[in-house]
Write a protein that holds these residues in place. Structure first.
Motif, short mmCIF file in Angstrom:
data_model
loop_
_atom_site.label_atom_id
_atom_site.label_comp_id
_atom_site.label_asym_id
_atom_site.label_seq_id
_atom_site.Cartn_x
_atom_site.Cartn_y
_atom_site.Cartn_z
N HIS A 112 0.83 -1.20 0.00
CA HIS A 112 0.00 0.00 0.00
C HIS A 112 0.88 1.26 0.00
CE1 HIS A 112 -3.43 -2.63 0.85
NE2 HIS A 112 -4.19 -1.60 0.53
N ASP A 116 1.01 4.18 -2.92
CA ASP A 116 0.85 5.61 -2.57
C ASP A 116 1.98 6.45 -3.17
OD1 ASP A 116 -1.45 5.07 -1.18
OD2 ASP A 116 -0.50 5.04 0.80
N ARG A 120 1.86 9.29 -6.46
CA ARG A 120 2.28 10.68 -6.28
C ARG A 120 3.40 11.07 -7.23
NH1 ARG A 120 2.10 9.23 -0.74
NH2 ARG A 120 4.38 9.29 -0.64
#
Length: 281
Positions: A112, A116, A120
């Motif tokens: 996870h 993330d 980004r």
């Protein structure tokens, strides 16, 4: 069972794709690489008949693909520090039986965090824009030179946007350093994969200026991301190796013979440095 007899783009799950839904069989990029040294046709044939060995070290990559691309098997969090206890092992085996990917607590948090970071990243976010592409699209087509059926499962197939279309393949790695990536490309035949996938999209009408980019992401914090594109000489080498693999597949299929590493007694030599070392010892 799904059966595919017409060329085109198909939105099918990975299990159906890997089971090869083409009557009479088709050749994938990974299969083409398995036909060539350091592998051989016999290993290709064995794996096609018996299936590849499940390796738990691939689970992190599979899970990261699921979170990054938005498609794939269910991720099942196993609340344990390791797989040493029978309870954890039973839960892991049960997850595998149901087609899920079991992850220890730390691994679940790891993938996870990777997703993330990738979402980004400015370059990766543009390349994987859901408004201009679809994840895990399968392409099936017949090779014009050999009539061999070929297939490709593309991580990200562009559907529009500005500029030339860009195919994307996402890979997890221990190092996203350029030198390490260059070594991985050669070791794992990623130049063959790129050339294969460009052939795939060409078969369904994508323009000649379609690009292919790899997104490499490290599996350890801070989960660094590097985007690369192979130059034309690298793609040329990949294309030539693919042609050789397709011809081997055609000939082995026709003969029903899948040879090993050598078909006769071979004479081999030691590397030159070994002889020199003894002369000057």
């Amino acid at each position: 069972m799904t059966s595919i007899a017409e060329a085109g783009v198909y939105d099918i799950d990975a299990d159906t794709y890997h089971a090869d839904p083409v009557p009479g069989g088709s050749l994938s990029s990974s299969g083409a690489r398995k036909l060539l040294p350091p592998s051989c046709p016999a290993k290709f044939a064995y794996e096609r008949e018996h299936g590849g060995e499940r390796r738990s070290e691939f689970d992190i990559g599979t899970a990261a693909h699921k979170l990054v691309l938005g498609v794939g098997p269910k991720l099942e969090r196993i609340d344990a520090k390791d797989w040493r206890t029978k309870k954890a092992q039973d839960k892991r085996d049960e997850a595998y039986e149901h087609g899920a990917v079991p992850l220890l607590t730390a691994e679940y948090e790891q993938v996870h965090a990777m997703a993330d970071v990738l979402h980004r990243d400015d370059l990766a976010r543009v390349l994987l824009d859901p408004d201009h592409g679809r994840p895990e699209q399968a392409i099936f087509w017949q090779d014009t030179e050999t009539e061999v059926w070929r297939r490709a499962l593309i991580d990200w197939l562009p559907t529009g946007g500005y500029g030339p279309p860009t195919i994307v393949d996402y890979k997890t790695t221990t190092s996203a350093d350029l030198g390490a990536i260059r070594s991985s490309v050669l070791r794992y035949g990623y130049h063959q994969q790129a050339a294969w996938y460009l052939d795939a999209v060409d078969s369904v009408g994508y323009p000649d200026d379609t690009a292919f980019k790899f997104i490499f992401q490290e599996k350890t914090p801070p989960y660094l991301v590097t985007v690369v594109e192979l130059d034309q000489p690298a793609l040329r080498v990949g294309w030539l190796r693919n042609r050789r693999a397709i011809e081997i597949y055609r000939d082995c299929t026709a003969a029903g013979i899948w040879p090993g590493h050598a078909t006769d007694i071979e004479v081999i030599s030691l590397p030159p440095w070994a002889e020199r070392a003894e002369e000057y010892a």
